[in-house]
Design a protein around this motif. Structure first.
Motif, PDB file in Angstrom:
ATOM      1  N   TYR A 230       0.841  -1.195   0.000  1.00  0.00           N
ATOM      2  CA  TYR A 230       0.000   0.000   0.000  1.00  0.00           C
ATOM      3  C   TYR A 230       0.875   1.243   0.000  1.00  0.00           C
ATOM      4  O   TYR A 230       2.038   1.215   0.418  1.00  0.00           O
ATOM      5  CB  TYR A 230      -0.962   0.008   1.199  1.00  0.00           C
ATOM      6  N   GLU A 231       0.306   2.331  -0.482  1.00  0.00           N
ATOM      7  CA  GLU A 231       0.968   3.631  -0.458  1.00  0.00           C
ATOM      8  C   GLU A 231       0.396   4.443   0.697  1.00  0.00           C
ATOM      9  O   GLU A 231      -0.805   4.748   0.706  1.00  0.00           O
ATOM     10  CB  GLU A 231       0.739   4.379  -1.772  1.00  0.00           C
ATOM     11  N   ARG A 242      -3.534   4.071  -1.688  1.00  0.00           N
ATOM     12  CA  ARG A 242      -4.041   3.017  -2.573  1.00  0.00           C
ATOM     13  C   ARG A 242      -3.430   1.692  -2.179  1.00  0.00           C
ATOM     14  O   ARG A 242      -2.348   1.641  -1.574  1.00  0.00           O
ATOM     15  CB  ARG A 242      -3.747   3.320  -4.050  1.00  0.00           C
ATOM     16  N   SER A 258      -3.923  -1.255  -8.928  1.00  0.00           N
ATOM     17  CA  SER A 258      -4.165  -0.735  -7.586  1.00  0.00           C
ATOM     18  C   SER A 258      -5.606  -0.273  -7.435  1.00  0.00           C
ATOM     19  O   SER A 258      -6.343  -0.129  -8.407  1.00  0.00           O
ATOM     20  CB  SER A 258      -3.217   0.435  -7.298  1.00  0.00           C
ATOM     21  N   VAL A 259      -5.981  -0.035  -6.191  1.00  0.00           N
ATOM     22  CA  VAL A 259      -7.316   0.467  -5.880  1.00  0.00           C
ATOM     23  C   VAL A 259      -7.193   1.539  -4.793  1.00  0.00           C
ATOM     24  O   VAL A 259      -6.494   1.352  -3.805  1.00  0.00           O
ATOM     25  CB  VAL A 259      -8.253  -0.677  -5.427  1.00  0.00           C
ATOM     26  N   GLY A 260      -7.882   2.653  -5.001  1.00  0.00           N
ATOM     27  CA  GLY A 260      -7.806   3.760  -4.041  1.00  0.00           C
ATOM     28  C   GLY A 260      -9.156   4.296  -3.627  1.00  0.00           C
ATOM     29  O   GLY A 260      -9.240   5.332  -2.961  1.00  0.00           O
ATOM     30  N   THR A 261     -10.239   3.611  -3.995  1.00  0.00           N
ATOM     31  CA  THR A 261     -11.585   4.049  -3.626  1.00  0.00           C
ATOM     32  C   THR A 261     -12.356   2.897  -3.003  1.00  0.00           C
ATOM     33  O   THR A 261     -11.958   1.741  -3.110  1.00  0.00           O
ATOM     34  CB  THR A 261     -12.372   4.571  -4.845  1.00  0.00           C
ATOM     35  N   SER A 319     -12.629  -0.638  -7.299  1.00  0.00           N
ATOM     36  CA  SER A 319     -13.173  -0.132  -6.039  1.00  0.00           C
ATOM     37  C   SER A 319     -13.126  -1.240  -4.997  1.00  0.00           C
ATOM     38  O   SER A 319     -13.513  -2.387  -5.265  1.00  0.00           O
ATOM     39  CB  SER A 319     -14.615   0.347  -6.239  1.00  0.00           C
TER      40      SER A 319
END
Length: 336
Positions: A230-231, A242, A258-261, A319
């Motif tokens: 993860y970031e 994300r 990646s996913v950030g939402t 998502s």
């Protein structure tokens, strides 16, 4: 959903528990491997296909016999204590013994199954909470009062399921069959924000695995991926900018984007605590590098909704929906 009237034929009257022993009774199995739906891009056509809503939850088998109720997950774990409302209602159904096949869900305010709400009710991945709000949408009956029904056609099993549930509207409900054209039903399901539909062969017995007797057609694709890093972000919910994800490739794990939402502050904060305990020095997938990334051991499986794939095999418009528990036994996505 008003896409069609539920299929209802005269129920075959289930045989109730008799006072005398039945010398021809089938032994009640401790577990039946589930029939799984094969993913297809289009709904099938023809009168031999029955259609239902695709529920977004945990697959369960509910067993009831003289010793009481057991609720078994797809992975074979006994989670009776995790679903007390379903267990209590199963104990009251009018039969001596049965095995129900269905999906445990928690509904949102619009009446749609919400996987994230179910995970919250269970206390997250590895949680120990009791999901009092969870209800079961039952779609098959595999055993009833000493008789193995798996050899019967789906249409016959459904008749007996309807007879057993007999209009129940509590914590165990019938997953209604919808009399409609498959493509039209899918369009209606997508329009109201459902995950998709299930198609089943009416004349098929109950066979474990993905043999094609059951099909799933999705509005939005949703699959399970492993979190490999993860970031961190001081501005994002819970400190996660994300998540970096991987699927199963031919030579180990393969990075899929990646996913950030999709996070809430609470879900992201709880997830970051779990990820920090899994921190490692290098990525678990090949061919990926990143500055400022916290790499983690690929122990956590996340359910991810997405709109498709890019030309270089990365997820589009992903998502986060929630973490999958090991007991749910959801398979990690395998790249073709």
């Amino acid at each position: 959903m008003a896409t069609g009237e539920a299929l209802r034929s005269a129920p075959v009257k289930p045989r109730r528990g008799a006072a005398k022993p039945d010398l021809f009774a089938d032994p009640m199995p401790a577990r039946i491997e589930p029939c799984l739906a094969l993913l297809q891009s289009k709904a099938p056509t023809g009168p031999n296909w029955a259609f239902e809503v695709k529920w977004d939850g945990y697959r369960l088998a509910v067993h009831r016999d003289a010793s009481g109720v057991r609720i078994i997950t797809r992975g074979g774990h006994d989670w009776t204590h995790r679903f007390p409302s379903i267990a209590a209602e199963a104990a009251e159904l009018d039969a001596g013994s049965f095995i129900l096949d269905g999906e445990a869900v928690v509904l949102d305010e619009a009446g749609r199954a919400d996987f994230g709400l179910l995970q919250q009710a269970l206390g997250g991945r590895g949680g120990k909470a009791k999901a009092e709000r969870a209800m079961l949408f039952a779609f098959d009956l595999l055993y009833l009062d000493g008789h193995d029904l798996t050899r019967m056609a789906l249409s016959e099993r459904r008749d007996m399921l309807e007879g057993l549930l007999d209009g129940e509207i509590g914590m165990i409900r019938l997953s209604e069959e919808v009399e409609a054209d498959g493509a039209e039903f899918l369009a209606s399901a997508c329009k109201v924000g459902l995950e998709g539909i299930i198609a089943k062969r009416r004349d098929a017995p109950y066979r474990p695995g993905r043999g094609g007797d059951w099909l799933k057609i999705k509005c939005i694709q949703s699959d399970t991926f492993l979190i490999i890093g993860y970031e961190p972000s001081s501005a994002a919910l819970g400190g996660i900018g994300r998540l970096l994800l991987a699927g199963l490739g031919n030579y180990g794990l393969a990075f899929v984007g990646s996913v950030g939402t999709g996070f809430t502050h609470a879900s992201a904060a709880a997830l970051r605590k779990q990820l920090d305990r899994l921190a490692t020095a290098s990525p678990a997938a090949r061919g990926i590098a990143g500055r400022g990334v916290v790499w983690v051991r690929p122990n956590l499986a996340a359910e991810i909704a997405y709109r498709g794939w890019t030309h270089d095999d990365k997820l589009r418009h992903a998502s986060f929906k929630g973490l999958r528990d090991k007991a749910d036994a959801a398979g990690v996505y395998r790249l073709a």
